[in-house]
Scaffold this active site. Structure first.
Site, PDB file in Angstrom:
ATOM      1  N   ARG A  74      70.604  17.800  19.944  1.00  0.00           N
ATOM      2  CA  ARG A  74      71.455  17.112  19.787  1.00  0.00           C
ATOM      3  C   ARG A  74      72.080  15.782  18.853  1.00  0.00           C
ATOM      4  O   ARG A  74      73.008  14.818  18.623  1.00  0.00           O
ATOM      5  CB  ARG A  74      71.366  16.034  20.982  1.00  0.00           C
ATOM      6  CG  ARG A  74      71.379  16.677  21.897  1.00  0.00           C
ATOM      7  CD  ARG A  74      71.691  16.009  23.523  1.00  0.00           C
ATOM      8  NE  ARG A  74      71.294  16.555  25.090  1.00  0.00           N
ATOM      9  CZ  ARG A  74      72.337  17.395  25.598  1.00  0.00           C
ATOM     10  NH1 ARG A  74      73.121  16.411  25.082  1.00  0.00           N
ATOM     11  NH2 ARG A  74      72.326  17.171  26.978  1.00  0.00           N
ATOM     12  N   GLY A 112      80.063  15.897  23.813  1.00  0.00           N
ATOM     13  CA  GLY A 112      79.145  14.993  22.232  1.00  0.00           C
ATOM     14  C   GLY A 112      79.870  15.581  20.926  1.00  0.00           C
ATOM     15  O   GLY A 112      79.689  15.732  19.770  1.00  0.00           O
ATOM     16  N   ILE A 134      77.566  22.189  31.291  1.00  0.00           N
ATOM     17  CA  ILE A 134      77.112  22.720  34.069  1.00  0.00           C
ATOM     18  C   ILE A 134      77.644  21.185  33.734  1.00  0.00           C
ATOM     19  O   ILE A 134      77.921  21.565  35.238  1.00  0.00           O
ATOM     20  CB  ILE A 134      75.723  22.543  33.186  1.00  0.00           C
ATOM     21  CG1 ILE A 134      75.470  21.013  33.318  1.00  0.00           C
ATOM     22  CG2 ILE A 134      75.033  23.623  32.960  1.00  0.00           C
ATOM     23  CD1 ILE A 134      73.322  21.376  34.255  1.00  0.00           C
ATOM     24  N   ASP A 135      78.056  20.123  33.155  1.00  0.00           N
ATOM     25  CA  ASP A 135      78.916  18.381  33.146  1.00  0.00           C
ATOM     26  C   ASP A 135      79.822  19.040  33.922  1.00  0.00           C
ATOM     27  O   ASP A 135      80.827  18.042  34.834  1.00  0.00           O
ATOM     28  CB  ASP A 135      78.511  17.589  32.959  1.00  0.00           C
ATOM     29  CG  ASP A 135      77.192  17.372  33.267  1.00  0.00           C
ATOM     30  OD1 ASP A 135      75.787  17.732  33.969  1.00  0.00           O
ATOM     31  OD2 ASP A 135      77.048  16.338  31.891  1.00  0.00           O
ATOM     32  N   HIS A 179      75.417  12.842  34.250  1.00  0.00           N
ATOM     33  CA  HIS A 179      75.470  11.237  34.599  1.00  0.00           C
ATOM     34  C   HIS A 179      76.635  10.049  34.700  1.00  0.00           C
ATOM     35  O   HIS A 179      77.080   9.029  35.791  1.00  0.00           O
ATOM     36  CB  HIS A 179      74.778  11.537  32.487  1.00  0.00           C
ATOM     37  CG  HIS A 179      73.466  10.487  33.481  1.00  0.00           C
ATOM     38  ND1 HIS A 179      72.599  10.139  34.034  1.00  0.00           N
ATOM     39  CD2 HIS A 179      72.514  11.679  32.750  1.00  0.00           C
ATOM     40  CE1 HIS A 179      71.379  10.369  33.678  1.00  0.00           C
ATOM     41  NE2 HIS A 179      71.193  11.064  32.758  1.00  0.00           N
ATOM     42  N   ARG A 291      62.263  11.850  51.901  1.00  0.00           N
ATOM     43  CA  ARG A 291      62.106  13.003  50.152  1.00  0.00           C
ATOM     44  C   ARG A 291      63.181  13.034  49.253  1.00  0.00           C
ATOM     45  O   ARG A 291      64.465  12.877  49.643  1.00  0.00           O
ATOM     46  CB  ARG A 291      61.522  14.331  50.885  1.00  0.00           C
ATOM     47  CG  ARG A 291      60.512  14.153  51.548  1.00  0.00           C
ATOM     48  CD  ARG A 291      58.937  13.058  51.031  1.00  0.00           C
ATOM     49  NE  ARG A 291      58.244  13.910  51.908  1.00  0.00           N
ATOM     50  CZ  ARG A 291      57.712  12.343  52.941  1.00  0.00           C
ATOM     51  NH1 ARG A 291      58.284  11.291  52.948  1.00  0.00           N
ATOM     52  NH2 ARG A 291      56.235  12.400  53.523  1.00  0.00           N
ATOM     53  N   ARG A 300      70.021  24.336  34.027  1.00  0.00           N
ATOM     54  CA  ARG A 300      70.021  24.550  32.787  1.00  0.00           C
ATOM     55  C   ARG A 300      69.356  25.931  32.842  1.00  0.00           C
ATOM     56  O   ARG A 300      70.264  26.203  31.817  1.00  0.00           O
ATOM     57  CB  ARG A 300      70.044  23.612  32.039  1.00  0.00           C
ATOM     58  CG  ARG A 300      70.957  22.505  32.105  1.00  0.00           C
ATOM     59  CD  ARG A 300      71.175  21.676  30.632  1.00  0.00           C
ATOM     60  NE  ARG A 300      70.176  21.744  30.264  1.00  0.00           N
ATOM     61  CZ  ARG A 300      70.034  20.160  29.196  1.00  0.00           C
ATOM     62  NH1 ARG A 300      70.584  19.185  29.215  1.00  0.00           N
ATOM     63  NH2 ARG A 300      69.416  19.904  27.899  1.00  0.00           N
TER      64      ARG A 300
HETATM   65  O1  F6P Z   1      74.156  19.214  29.462  1.00  0.00           O
HETATM   66  C1  F6P Z   1      74.468  18.107  30.440  1.00  0.00           C
HETATM   67  C2  F6P Z   1      73.661  17.197  30.776  1.00  0.00           C
HETATM   68  O2  F6P Z   1      72.484  18.369  31.704  1.00  0.00           O
HETATM   69  C3  F6P Z   1      73.739  16.152  31.953  1.00  0.00           C
HETATM   70  O3  F6P Z   1      73.868  15.779  32.865  1.00  0.00           O
HETATM   71  C4  F6P Z   1      72.045  15.975  31.918  1.00  0.00           C
HETATM   72  O4  F6P Z   1      72.277  13.710  32.274  1.00  0.00           O
HETATM   73  C5  F6P Z   1      71.560  15.892  30.266  1.00  0.00           C
HETATM   74  O5  F6P Z   1      72.033  17.028  29.886  1.00  0.00           O
HETATM   75  C6  F6P Z   1      70.460  15.855  30.291  1.00  0.00           C
HETATM   76  O6  F6P Z   1      70.257  15.874  28.840  1.00  0.00           O
HETATM   77  P1  F6P Z   1      68.466  16.590  27.135  1.00  0.00           P
HETATM   78  O7  F6P Z   1      67.293  15.444  28.317  1.00  0.00           O
HETATM   79  O8  F6P Z   1      69.141  17.290  26.900  1.00  0.00           O
HETATM   80  O9  F6P Z   1      69.793  15.218  26.561  1.00  0.00           O
END
Ligand code: F6P
Length: 377
Positions: A74, A112, A134-135, A179, A291, A300
């Site tokens: 990232r 991003g 995946i979002d 998120h 629960r 993922r």
């Molecule tokens: O790929 C998107 C995503 O899966 C979001 O839904 C998730 O919140 C985020 O990545 C978390 O990814 P990481 O922990 O790798 O930053």
């Protein structure tokens, strides 16, 4: 004449189908007489000159493999951690791009990544992007690589949670990734027949959720499945977040902007553990046991579905066609059975959120799904 040299990198969170896209773009490039080079670990690979040999042999057998053979990260080109310091690596990246004799770069990424790519285009790189996440929140494309697989995984999980919720007369809350955009929780919630779906785009009141679960109990069904997106917010929290986002946008100076940013971060931190709190609240309001199952990174991982392999191959091949035509600064979008080139400048900084009147939502409401936004009947 020297061959066109194309670099390929994957950035941001991984998603199933990345390897299928690397293979698609790689094989199409080789077929077009180009040379290809793999860049490791996203933009860090360009900053540190980390490459992987890509050829017919290394591209073979990766179509069905999850993750990314190139590695991902990232890191942001303009603010990268290097030996304990945050540095702007844009000019180093541009220099390495030239050192590697690249004519073009294919970047596979989500929201991003598109923002980062725009900065590298400004630094003079020829880039074509392929949407993956995946979002499913990249704008101007029908869908992105990885969404279908994650949808399948989350739906299967909800299917499995049904039988145990039913046997124990419990509420089971499945926390699903997302998120800011609720596509995954919404899609899996509908496909898995969740009774309640909570997504960031529709703030909820826990009393409305509890009322829906109590109504089921009155009709003799004393279990419920709640599909909740990571970023789903109760109404009061959502109003606070919206107010701070507004302040940030209207900030008159750097200090105001920094304060708003810090408050947003605090709100985000306070949101951690939200699903567990929701479970406790529902237990108190319904007198049923609750629960929580956090699906997390399982969503993922692993083998991509056939739909994602198909999408990845189409987009990979289309990215190479754009390079052949010299169309840079473009994202290859999926539109129906076709692909379309859209300017990266129109994609960067935007998010595809679920519109409240989207057909998935209206269909779910028609079959009695509760979104927690009104008391229901
Ligand atoms: O790929 C998107 C995503 O899966 C979001 O839904 C998730 O919140 C985020 O990545 C978390 O990814 P990481 O922990 O790798 O930053």
């Amino acid at each position: 004449m020297s061959k066109t040299r194309v670099g390929i990198l994957t950035a941001g969170g991984d998603s199933p189908g990345l390897n299928a896209a690397i293979r698609g773009a790689g094989k199409a490039a080789l077929d077009a007489g180009m040379e290809i080079v793999g860049i490791r670990d996203g933009f860090r690979g360009l900053a540190e000159n980390l490459t992987i040999k890509l050829d017919k042999r290394s591209l073979a057998g990766i179509l069905t493999v999850g993750g990314t053979v190139l590695g991902t990260g990232r890191d942001k080109p303009q603010a990268m951690e290097m030996n304990g310091r945050i540095r702007d690596m844009r000019s180093t990246i541009a220099r390495n791009y030239r050192k590697l004799k690249l004519d073009a770069l294919v970047c596979l990424g989500g929201g991003g990544t598109h923002k980062n790519v725009l900065r590298l285009i400004e630094a003079g790189l020829n880039i074509v992007t392929i949407p993956k996440t995946i979002d499913n929140d990249v704008v101007l494309t029908d869908t992105a690589i990885g969404f279908d697989t994650a949808l399948d995984i989350a739906t299967t999980a909800i299917d499995r949670l049904h039988s145990t919720a039913h046997s124990h007369h419990r509420i089971i809350i499945a926390e699903i990734m997302g998120h800011r955009a609720g596509w995954l929780a919404l899609g899996a919630g509908i496909a898995g027949g969740a009774d309640v779906i909570l997504i960031p785009e529709i703030p909820y009141d826990v009393h409305n959720v509890a009322a829906a679960i109590r109504r089921r109990k009155q009709y003799g069904t004393n279990f419920s499945i709640v599909a909740v997106a990571e970023g789903a917010l109760p109404m009061r929290e959502a109003a606070r977040v919206a107010a701070v986002v507004r302040h940030k946008k209207q900030a008159k100076n750097k200090t105001e902007k920094r304060l708003a940013k810090a408050e947003l971060l605090q709100l985000q931190e306070a949101h951690a553990g939200h699903t567990l709190r929701l479970a406790r609240q529902l237990e108190a309001l319904t007198h049923l046991e609750a629960r929580v199952t956090i699906l997390g990174y399982v969503q993922r991982g692993g083998t991509p579905t056939s739909a994602d392999r198909l999408l990845a191959t189409r987009l990979g091949a289309a990215a190479v066609r754009l390079i052949q035509q010299g169309q840079f600064g473009m994202m290859v979008a999926s539109r129906g059975d076709d692909t379309r080139a859209v300017p990266i400048a129109d994609v960067a900084g935007r998010l595809k959120l679920v519109p409240p009147d989207h057909s998935w939502i209206t269909s779910a409401r028609s079959v009695g799904t509760c979104f927690g936004d009104h008391p229901g009947t």
